[in-house]
Design a protein around this motif. Structure first.
Motif, PDB file in Angstrom:
ATOM      1  N   SER A  45       4.233  16.047   9.521  1.00 60.23           N
ATOM      2  CA  SER A  45       4.732  15.604   8.136  1.00 60.23           C
ATOM      3  C   SER A  45       4.851  16.851   7.453  1.00 60.23           C
ATOM      4  N   SER A  46       5.965  16.964   6.399  1.00 62.22           N
ATOM      5  CA  SER A  46       6.441  17.717   5.556  1.00 62.22           C
ATOM      6  C   SER A  46       5.636  17.649   4.098  1.00 62.22           C
ATOM      7  N   ARG A  47       5.243  16.272   3.915  1.00 62.98           N
ATOM      8  CA  ARG A  47       4.731  16.232   2.689  1.00 62.98           C
ATOM      9  C   ARG A  47       3.173  16.394   2.692  1.00 62.98           C
ATOM     10  N   ASN A  48       2.526  16.581   1.400  1.00 61.47           N
ATOM     11  CA  ASN A  48       1.195  17.031   1.415  1.00 61.47           C
ATOM     12  C   ASN A  48       0.574  15.571   1.580  1.00 61.47           C
ATOM     13  N   PHE A  49      -0.923  15.527   1.801  1.00 60.14           N
ATOM     14  CA  PHE A  49      -1.432  14.443   2.416  1.00 60.14           C
ATOM     15  C   PHE A  49      -1.551  13.299   1.388  1.00 60.14           C
ATOM     16  N   ASN A  50      -1.502  13.607  -0.032  1.00 59.97           N
ATOM     17  CA  ASN A  50      -1.572  12.592  -1.029  1.00 59.97           C
ATOM     18  C   ASN A  50      -0.381  11.587  -0.854  1.00 59.97           C
ATOM     19  N   LYS A  51       0.742  12.455  -0.782  1.00 62.10           N
ATOM     20  CA  LYS A  51       2.010  11.655  -0.800  1.00 62.10           C
ATOM     21  C   LYS A  51       1.996  10.873   0.569  1.00 62.10           C
ATOM     22  N   TYR A  52       1.551  11.611   1.678  1.00 69.07           N
ATOM     23  CA  TYR A  52       1.560  10.839   2.985  1.00 69.07           C
ATOM     24  C   TYR A  52       0.963   9.568   2.955  1.00 69.07           C
ATOM     25  N   ILE A  53      -0.284   9.773   2.481  1.00 66.99           N
ATOM     26  CA  ILE A  53      -0.987   8.463   2.481  1.00 66.99           C
ATOM     27  C   ILE A  53      -0.650   7.322   1.796  1.00 66.99           C
ATOM     28  N   ALA A  54       0.085   7.773   0.381  1.00 66.89           N
ATOM     29  CA  ALA A  54       0.542   6.760  -0.540  1.00 66.89           C
ATOM     30  C   ALA A  54       1.545   6.100   0.096  1.00 66.89           C
ATOM     31  N   LYS A  55       2.379   6.749   0.890  1.00 69.16           N
ATOM     32  CA  LYS A  55       3.703   6.283   1.362  1.00 69.16           C
ATOM     33  C   LYS A  55       3.330   5.310   2.830  1.00 69.16           C
ATOM     34  N   HIS A  56       2.278   5.632   3.674  1.00 68.60           N
ATOM     35  CA  HIS A  56       1.954   4.970   4.835  1.00 68.60           C
ATOM     36  C   HIS A  56       0.821   3.976   4.866  1.00 68.60           C
ATOM     37  N   ILE A  57      -0.260   3.976   3.961  1.00 72.05           N
ATOM     38  CA  ILE A  57      -1.091   3.331   3.898  1.00 72.05           C
ATOM     39  C   ILE A  57      -0.727   1.632   3.669  1.00 72.05           C
ATOM     40  N   LYS A  58      -1.437   0.722   4.302  1.00 69.70           N
ATOM     41  CA  LYS A  58      -0.938  -0.666   3.859  1.00 69.70           C
ATOM     42  C   LYS A  58      -2.075  -1.007   3.062  1.00 69.70           C
ATOM     43  N   TYR A  59      -1.578  -1.772   2.041  1.00 66.80           N
ATOM     44  CA  TYR A  59      -2.325  -2.501   1.041  1.00 66.80           C
ATOM     45  C   TYR A  59      -2.722  -3.662   1.633  1.00 66.80           C
ATOM     46  N   PRO A  60      -4.120  -3.871   1.932  1.00 64.06           N
ATOM     47  CA  PRO A  60      -4.354  -5.242   2.306  1.00 64.06           C
ATOM     48  C   PRO A  60      -4.264  -6.338   1.641  1.00 64.06           C
ATOM     49  N   THR A  61      -3.580  -7.406   2.262  1.00 68.91           N
ATOM     50  CA  THR A  61      -3.145  -8.478   1.696  1.00 68.91           C
ATOM     51  C   THR A  61      -4.383  -9.222   1.010  1.00 68.91           C
ATOM     52  N   ASN A  62      -5.298  -9.293   1.573  1.00 64.38           N
ATOM     53  CA  ASN A  62      -6.620  -9.873   1.083  1.00 64.38           C
ATOM     54  C   ASN A  62      -7.190  -9.274  -0.409  1.00 64.38           C
ATOM     55  N   ALA A  63      -6.582  -7.946  -0.390  1.00 61.44           N
ATOM     56  CA  ALA A  63      -7.084  -7.303  -1.564  1.00 61.44           C
ATOM     57  C   ALA A  63      -6.003  -7.742  -2.771  1.00 61.44           C
ATOM     58  N   LYS A  64      -4.783  -7.892  -2.337  1.00 70.15           N
ATOM     59  CA  LYS A  64      -3.528  -8.100  -3.115  1.00 70.15           C
ATOM     60  C   LYS A  64      -3.943  -9.738  -3.786  1.00 70.15           C
ATOM     61  N   LEU A  65      -4.173 -10.345  -2.925  1.00 66.95           N
ATOM     62  CA  LEU A  65      -4.522 -12.001  -3.503  1.00 66.95           C
ATOM     63  C   LEU A  65      -5.534 -12.128  -4.332  1.00 66.95           C
ATOM     64  N   ARG A  66      -6.357 -11.198  -4.426  1.00 66.36           N
ATOM     65  CA  ARG A  66      -7.617 -11.225  -5.293  1.00 66.36           C
ATOM     66  C   ARG A  66      -7.358 -10.215  -6.393  1.00 66.36           C
ATOM     67  N   GLY A  67      -6.160  -9.853  -6.442  1.00 63.18           N
ATOM     68  CA  GLY A  67      -5.764  -8.765  -7.448  1.00 63.18           C
ATOM     69  C   GLY A  67      -6.644  -7.609  -7.612  1.00 63.18           C
ATOM     70  N   VAL A  68      -7.231  -7.110  -6.677  1.00 58.00           N
ATOM     71  CA  VAL A  68      -8.254  -5.898  -6.689  1.00 58.00           C
ATOM     72  C   VAL A  68      -7.118  -4.693  -6.647  1.00 58.00           C
ATOM     73  N   GLU A  69      -7.292  -3.648  -7.550  1.00 53.02           N
ATOM     74  CA  GLU A  69      -6.711  -2.623  -7.796  1.00 53.02           C
ATOM     75  C   GLU A  69      -7.779  -1.189  -8.030  1.00 53.02           C
ATOM     76  N   GLY A  70      -7.187  -0.007  -8.020  1.00 52.19           N
ATOM     77  CA  GLY A  70      -7.983   0.837  -8.212  1.00 52.19           C
ATOM     78  C   GLY A  70      -7.810   2.176  -7.516  1.00 52.19           C
ATOM     79  N   ASP A  71      -8.378   3.245  -7.612  1.00 50.12           N
ATOM     80  CA  ASP A  71      -8.461   4.793  -6.681  1.00 50.12           C
ATOM     81  C   ASP A  71      -9.716   4.647  -6.055  1.00 50.12           C
ATOM     82  N   VAL A  72      -9.412   4.737  -4.723  1.00 45.55           N
ATOM     83  CA  VAL A  72     -10.689   4.703  -3.735  1.00 45.55           C
ATOM     84  C   VAL A  72     -10.474   6.309  -3.507  1.00 45.55           C
ATOM     85  N   TRP A  73     -11.652   7.000  -3.729  1.00 40.42           N
ATOM     86  CA  TRP A  73     -11.833   8.409  -3.408  1.00 40.42           C
ATOM     87  C   TRP A  73     -12.557   8.657  -2.123  1.00 40.42           C
ATOM     88  N   VAL A  74     -11.804   9.289  -1.098  1.00 42.75           N
ATOM     89  CA  VAL A  74     -12.296   9.549   0.220  1.00 42.75           C
ATOM     90  C   VAL A  74     -12.498  10.993   0.589  1.00 42.75           C
TER      91      VAL A  74
END
Length: 210
Positions: A45-74
Motif C-alpha cells: 500500500s502507498s497509503r499510511n496505515f491510518n488511511k489504509y485501515i480507515a478504508k479497509h476495516i469493516k464496521y461490524p453490523t452488530n455495533a452499527k445496529l446498537r449505535g456504537v461509535e468511537g475511536d479504538v486505540w490499538v
C-alpha cells in the motif's frame, strides 16, 4: 616469545570483551524503538496505515445496529523482519469494535520494517481507528433501541423484501423507517414478525446490500 605472548593476550582480551566492545553499535534484537528515522510501511500500500485501515476495516453490523461509535486505540510492534506482533487495545470503545480492530491488524502485512541509524529495528506503533455512523445509520440505531437486538433481532423489510438475520448496513440513503410491534407485526408478517419488524424504504438509485 614476548611478542607471541602479547599477541595471545590481545586475542584473549578481544574474545572476552569483544561483545561489549563492538556490540554497542548494533541494536539488540529484542529492543523496541518508539522513535525511528523511518516508520514501518505496508509493502502492498502507498497509503499510511491510518488511511489504509480507515478504508479497509469493516464496521461490524452488530455495533452499527446498537449505535456504537468511537475511536479504538490499538498498539502493536512491527518487528525488524516486518512481522506484526503484540497487538493489543489501549483504549477500548466496545468489545465488538475492539475485536474487529485487533483481528484486522493481525492480518496485515507484509510490512517494511522501521529504520533507525540505518538499521531495521523493532518499532512500537499506536494508531486510533475511528468508527463513525452516518446520519441514516445513527437514525436507524436510535429506532432500534427499543428492541433486544442481540438476543431477539427484529425482522427487517427493505423495499418490500424480507431480510433474514442482520441487515448489512452500507452508506446508502434511507427514505423512511417504520417500526411495527406486537399484533400489528405478526398480522402482516406472521411468526417472523414476533420480535418486531423494521420496515425500510430506500431512495431511488441507492439500494441496500442484503
Amino acid at each position: 616469545m614476548k611478542t607471541k605472548l602479547s599477541f595471545s593476550l590481545i586475542l584473549a582480551l578481544t574474545f572476552i570483551f569483544g561483545v561489549k566492545m563492538y556490540g554497542q553499535s548494533e541494536p539488540a534484537n529484542d529492543n523496541v524503538e518508539t522513535v525511528v528515522d523511518k516508520l514501518p510501511k505496508l509493502s502492498n500500500s502507498s497509503r499510511n496505515f491510518n488511511k489504509y485501515i480507515a478504508k479497509h476495516i469493516k464496521y461490524p453490523t452488530n455495533a452499527k445496529l446498537r449505535g456504537v461509535e468511537g475511536d479504538v486505540w490499538v498498539s502493536f510492534i512491527i518487528s525488524s523482519t516486518g512481522v506484526v506482533k503484540d497487538v493489543k487495545v489501549d483504549k477500548s470503545v466496545d468489545p465488538v469494535l475492539d475485536e474487529a480492530v485487533v483481528d484486522f491488524v493481525k492480518q496485515t502485512g507484509p510490512w517494511k520494517p522501521g529504520k533507525k541509524d540505518g538499521h531495521e529495528v523493532n518499532t512500537q506503533m499506536m494508531v486510533p481507528v475511528n468508527f463513525t455512523l452516518n446520519k441514516d445509520e445513527r437514525f436507524l440505531a436510535n429506532k432500534l433501541k427499543e428492541f433486544n437486538i442481540l438476543e431477539n433481532p427484529p425482522l427487517f423489510v427493505v423495499d418490500n423484501k424480507m431480510v433474514e438475520g442482520y441487515l448489512e448496513l452500507e452508506d446508502y440513503n434511507v427514505k423512511s423507517i417504520r417500526v411495527l410491534k406486537g399484533s400489528k407485526a405478526t398480522a402482516l408478517y406472521g411468526d417472523k414478525g414476533k420480535n418486531g419488524v423494521v420496515v425500510m424504504t430506500t431512495k431511488r438509485g441507492t439500494p441496500p446490500v442484503y
